[in-house]
Design an enzyme around this catalytic site. Sequence first.
Site, PDB file in Angstrom:
ATOM      1  N   TYR A   1     -10.059 -38.446  -4.994  1.00  0.00           N
ATOM      2  CA  TYR A   1      -9.548 -37.626  -3.880  1.00  0.00           C
ATOM      3  C   TYR A   1     -10.081 -38.142  -2.540  1.00  0.00           C
ATOM      4  CZ  TYR A   1      -6.883 -34.587  -6.826  1.00  0.00           C
ATOM      5  OH  TYR A   1      -5.918 -34.126  -7.678  1.00  0.00           O
TER       6      TYR A   1
ATOM      7  N   ARG B   1      -7.852 -40.914  -1.598  1.00  0.00           N
ATOM      8  CA  ARG B   1      -6.555 -40.434  -1.085  1.00  0.00           C
ATOM      9  C   ARG B   1      -6.699 -39.832   0.312  1.00  0.00           C
ATOM     10  NH1 ARG B   1      -4.079 -36.925  -5.566  1.00  0.00           N
ATOM     11  NH2 ARG B   1      -2.583 -36.520  -3.909  1.00  0.00           N
TER      12      ARG B   1
ATOM     13  N   GLN C   1       5.290 -29.031  -1.814  1.00  0.00           N
ATOM     14  CA  GLN C   1       4.382 -29.323  -2.940  1.00  0.00           C
ATOM     15  C   GLN C   1       3.309 -30.299  -2.471  1.00  0.00           C
ATOM     16  OE1 GLN C   1       6.960 -30.092  -6.728  1.00  0.00           O
ATOM     17  NE2 GLN C   1       8.301 -30.369  -4.980  1.00  0.00           N
ATOM     18  N   ASN C   2       3.463 -30.810  -1.266  1.00  0.00           N
ATOM     19  CA  ASN C   2       2.526 -31.828  -0.773  1.00  0.00           C
ATOM     20  C   ASN C   2       1.221 -31.193  -0.309  1.00  0.00           C
ATOM     21  OD1 ASN C   2       4.629 -33.484  -1.295  1.00  0.00           O
ATOM     22  ND2 ASN C   2       5.227 -33.791   0.831  1.00  0.00           N
TER      23      ASN C   2
ATOM     24  N   HIS D   1       0.871 -26.359  -3.722  1.00  0.00           N
ATOM     25  CA  HIS D   1      -0.131 -27.082  -4.517  1.00  0.00           C
ATOM     26  C   HIS D   1      -1.427 -27.317  -3.758  1.00  0.00           C
ATOM     27  CE1 HIS D   1       3.306 -28.806  -7.275  1.00  0.00           C
ATOM     28  NE2 HIS D   1       3.020 -27.540  -7.540  1.00  0.00           N
TER      29      HIS D   1
ATOM     30  N   ALA E   1      14.395 -39.989   3.492  1.00  0.00           N
ATOM     31  CA  ALA E   1      14.382 -38.739   4.268  1.00  0.00           C
ATOM     32  C   ALA E   1      14.087 -38.992   5.748  1.00  0.00           C
ATOM     33  CB  ALA E   1      13.342 -37.788   3.673  1.00  0.00           C
TER      34      ALA E   1
HETATM   35  C1  BJW Z   1      12.206 -40.224  -1.631  1.00  0.00           C
HETATM   36  C2  BJW Z   1      11.687 -41.215  -0.782  1.00  0.00           C
HETATM   37  C3  BJW Z   1      12.135 -41.216   0.564  1.00  0.00           C
HETATM   38  C4  BJW Z   1      10.794 -41.480  -2.710  1.00  0.00           C
HETATM   39  N1  BJW Z   1      13.016 -40.278   0.958  1.00  0.00           N
HETATM   40  N2  BJW Z   1      13.098 -39.320  -1.216  1.00  0.00           N
HETATM   41  C5  BJW Z   1       8.171 -25.559 -17.567  1.00  0.00           C
HETATM   42  C6  BJW Z   1       8.696 -26.630 -18.268  1.00  0.00           C
HETATM   43  C7  BJW Z   1       7.898 -27.734 -18.574  1.00  0.00           C
HETATM   44  C8  BJW Z   1       6.555 -27.791 -18.186  1.00  0.00           C
HETATM   45  C9  BJW Z   1       6.041 -26.725 -17.482  1.00  0.00           C
HETATM   46  C10 BJW Z   1       6.836 -25.632 -17.181  1.00  0.00           C
HETATM   47  N3  BJW Z   1       6.101 -24.753 -16.489  1.00  0.00           N
HETATM   48  C11 BJW Z   1       4.854 -25.281 -16.316  1.00  0.00           C
HETATM   49  C12 BJW Z   1       4.785 -26.473 -16.924  1.00  0.00           C
HETATM   50  C13 BJW Z   1       3.598 -27.374 -16.982  1.00  0.00           C
HETATM   51  C14 BJW Z   1       3.385 -28.193 -15.734  1.00  0.00           C
HETATM   52  C15 BJW Z   1       4.620 -29.057 -15.515  1.00  0.00           C
HETATM   53  O1  BJW Z   1       5.487 -28.761 -14.733  1.00  0.00           O
HETATM   54  N4  BJW Z   1       4.674 -30.187 -16.208  1.00  0.00           N
HETATM   55  C16 BJW Z   1       5.795 -31.099 -16.055  1.00  0.00           C
HETATM   56  C17 BJW Z   1       5.291 -32.430 -15.487  1.00  0.00           C
HETATM   57  C18 BJW Z   1       6.477 -31.249 -17.376  1.00  0.00           C
HETATM   58  N5  BJW Z   1       3.108 -27.361 -14.591  1.00  0.00           N
HETATM   59  C19 BJW Z   1       1.869 -26.931 -14.318  1.00  0.00           C
HETATM   60  O2  BJW Z   1       0.933 -27.210 -15.044  1.00  0.00           O
HETATM   61  C20 BJW Z   1       1.690 -26.059 -13.094  1.00  0.00           C
HETATM   62  N6  BJW Z   1       0.959 -24.882 -13.451  1.00  0.00           N
HETATM   63  C21 BJW Z   1       1.454 -23.941 -14.206  1.00  0.00           C
HETATM   64  O3  BJW Z   1       2.599 -23.930 -14.591  1.00  0.00           O
HETATM   65  O4  BJW Z   1       0.550 -22.959 -14.513  1.00  0.00           O
HETATM   66  C22 BJW Z   1       0.923 -21.897 -15.400  1.00  0.00           C
HETATM   67  C23 BJW Z   1      -0.196 -20.903 -15.378  1.00  0.00           C
HETATM   68  C24 BJW Z   1       0.100 -19.572 -15.091  1.00  0.00           C
HETATM   69  C25 BJW Z   1      -0.929 -18.640 -15.078  1.00  0.00           C
HETATM   70  C26 BJW Z   1      -2.229 -19.020 -15.344  1.00  0.00           C
HETATM   71  C27 BJW Z   1      -2.531 -20.347 -15.615  1.00  0.00           C
HETATM   72  C28 BJW Z   1      -1.492 -21.291 -15.628  1.00  0.00           C
HETATM   73  C29 BJW Z   1       0.848 -26.765 -12.043  1.00  0.00           C
HETATM   74  C30 BJW Z   1       1.493 -27.994 -11.516  1.00  0.00           C
HETATM   75  C31 BJW Z   1       0.525 -28.711 -10.569  1.00  0.00           C
HETATM   76  C32 BJW Z   1       1.054 -30.053 -10.097  1.00  0.00           C
HETATM   77  N7  BJW Z   1       0.001 -30.769  -9.469  1.00  0.00           N
HETATM   78  C33 BJW Z   1       0.292 -32.054  -8.846  1.00  0.00           C
HETATM   79  C34 BJW Z   1      -1.035 -32.657  -8.323  1.00  0.00           C
HETATM   80  C35 BJW Z   1      -1.457 -31.906  -7.043  1.00  0.00           C
HETATM   81  C36 BJW Z   1      -2.774 -32.372  -6.528  1.00  0.00           C
HETATM   82  C37 BJW Z   1      -2.769 -33.802  -6.080  1.00  0.00           C
HETATM   83  O5  BJW Z   1      -2.015 -34.178  -5.159  1.00  0.00           O
HETATM   84  O6  BJW Z   1      -3.550 -34.553  -6.643  1.00  0.00           O
HETATM   85  O7  BJW Z   1       1.233 -31.894  -7.780  1.00  0.00           O
HETATM   86  S1  BJW Z   1       1.123 -33.193  -9.950  1.00  0.00           S
HETATM   87  C38 BJW Z   1       2.166 -33.887  -8.714  1.00  0.00           C
HETATM   88  O8  BJW Z   1       3.558 -33.560  -9.023  1.00  0.00           O
HETATM   89  C39 BJW Z   1       1.827 -33.154  -7.407  1.00  0.00           C
HETATM   90  C40 BJW Z   1       3.198 -32.946  -6.803  1.00  0.00           C
HETATM   91  O9  BJW Z   1       3.160 -31.898  -5.859  1.00  0.00           O
HETATM   92  C41 BJW Z   1       4.058 -32.661  -8.006  1.00  0.00           C
HETATM   93  C42 BJW Z   1       5.526 -32.895  -7.771  1.00  0.00           C
HETATM   94  O10 BJW Z   1       5.807 -34.232  -7.532  1.00  0.00           O
HETATM   95  P1  BJW Z   1       6.873 -34.657  -6.417  1.00  0.00           P
HETATM   96  O11 BJW Z   1       6.412 -34.219  -5.107  1.00  0.00           O
HETATM   97  O12 BJW Z   1       8.211 -34.234  -6.832  1.00  0.00           O
HETATM   98  O13 BJW Z   1       6.726 -36.253  -6.439  1.00  0.00           O
HETATM   99  P2  BJW Z   1       7.406 -37.317  -7.438  1.00  0.00           P
HETATM  100  O14 BJW Z   1       6.638 -38.564  -7.326  1.00  0.00           O
HETATM  101  O15 BJW Z   1       7.609 -36.753  -8.787  1.00  0.00           O
HETATM  102  O16 BJW Z   1       8.859 -37.531  -6.812  1.00  0.00           O
HETATM  103  C43 BJW Z   1       9.059 -38.175  -5.567  1.00  0.00           C
HETATM  104  C44 BJW Z   1      10.528 -38.111  -5.245  1.00  0.00           C
HETATM  105  O17 BJW Z   1      10.727 -38.626  -3.946  1.00  0.00           O
HETATM  106  C45 BJW Z   1      11.406 -38.953  -6.190  1.00  0.00           C
HETATM  107  O18 BJW Z   1      12.518 -38.176  -6.591  1.00  0.00           O
HETATM  108  C46 BJW Z   1      11.843 -40.135  -5.336  1.00  0.00           C
HETATM  109  O19 BJW Z   1      13.127 -40.611  -5.676  1.00  0.00           O
HETATM  110  C47 BJW Z   1      11.823 -39.515  -3.962  1.00  0.00           C
HETATM  111  N8  BJW Z   1      11.621 -40.412  -2.826  1.00  0.00           N
HETATM  112  N9  BJW Z   1      10.834 -41.982  -1.478  1.00  0.00           N
HETATM  113  C48 BJW Z   1      13.478 -39.363   0.061  1.00  0.00           C
HETATM  114  N10 BJW Z   1      11.701 -42.113   1.445  1.00  0.00           N
END
Ligand code: BJW
Length: 264
Positions: free
Chosen positions: A73, A76, A107-108, A125, A240
């Site tokens: 971190y 980053r 989410q950022n 997040h 974007a």
């Molecule tokens: C461009 C571009 C340009 C590039 N212009 N576009 C339901 C179904 C399945 C699984 C689950 C579910 N519900 C929950 C889950 C589990 C899990 C989950 O979702 N897993 C999946 C991966 C399958 N979720 C969780 O665990 C969450 N918690 C939870 O559900 O808790 C339940 C609970 C309830 C009560 C008590 C206890 C628990 C928490 C999720 C936390 C995510 N954390 C992270 C890290 C944050 C910290 C850090 O930064 O280190 O968050 S993971 C990471 O992914 C980060 C992001 O915010 C998040 C989303 O990613 P994002 O932003 O979409 O990025 P990318 O890389 O995926 O996509 C980039 C996009 O940009 C792409 O589409 C490109 O094409 C595009 N792009 N350049 C425009 N110039």
Amino acid sequence: MSEPSPSPRPPTELVERLAGADSVAVLTGAGISAESGIPTFRDEDGLWQQYDPSELATMEAFLSQPDVVQDWYAHRRAILEEAGPNDGHRALARLEAMVPSFTCITQNVDNLHQEAGTEHVIELHGNIQRNYCVDCEEEASESVLERLEEGEPARCPDCGGLIRPDVVWFGEALPREAMEAAQAAARSADVFLSVGTSAAVHPAAGLPVTARRRGAYLAEFNVDTTEITDLVDEVVRGPAGETLPGLADALESADSESPNPSGR
Ligand code: BJW
């Protein structure tokens, strides 16, 4: 010096919908910050290609190797120190000023929407600039993170607990107030934009779906297809930092041509 090239023209229906909208919500992801030099997670050059999320972005990982996670971190944060908002962030701040109600759900963790001047930002997040003690939950200052010895994790000066970043890891609940406010914004939006997110991570990825189900016009701004591309009303392909300024320009023109500019 040559003139900057004009931003791409956005779909007419989207501009009309925005011009008539009372409530606009946007969900942003790492893609909007890519043009600021901040790596995304799931793209070819994304963080999760280089690092295993289960070793860095879970509480279990942190407890087993707190110094490694703290270092990651810190690395980053150092990248962020060199970065600033780009034209995409700035375009959303312009959009906010042109519609009656605007919510930027992000989410950022990089603070760039706030730095660009967007006022109504919901951080789903967390924020990488904040840190707190896992035991007494006191916020920790940046200086606490300057570790004394190699391999020794930073600890709370008050109680000795480990210091963690104020971000949401896998398996952790999102901040309740933020999630409730985001759901309310999604439910009431007339137009919902999903920008630079793969829509792969829940519960955030459910917000555009909720918005569409509740009648919002849903548009995706992305360089690639995502988990929700099939259900959106409009896709705007491209970086974007180019497509969002085009949208803000078009709305500005529509607004100045309307009989009652900007007040509606
Ligand atoms: C461009 C571009 C340009 C590039 N212009 N576009 C339901 C179904 C399945 C699984 C689950 C579910 N519900 C929950 C889950 C589990 C899990 C989950 O979702 N897993 C999946 C991966 C399958 N979720 C969780 O665990 C969450 N918690 C939870 O559900 O808790 C339940 C609970 C309830 C009560 C008590 C206890 C628990 C928490 C999720 C936390 C995510 N954390 C992270 C890290 C944050 C910290 C850090 O930064 O280190 O968050 S993971 C990471 O992914 C980060 C992001 O915010 C998040 C989303 O990613 P994002 O932003 O979409 O990025 P990318 O890389 O995926 O996509 C980039 C996009 O940009 C792409 O589409 C490109 O094409 C595009 N792009 N350049 C425009 N110039």
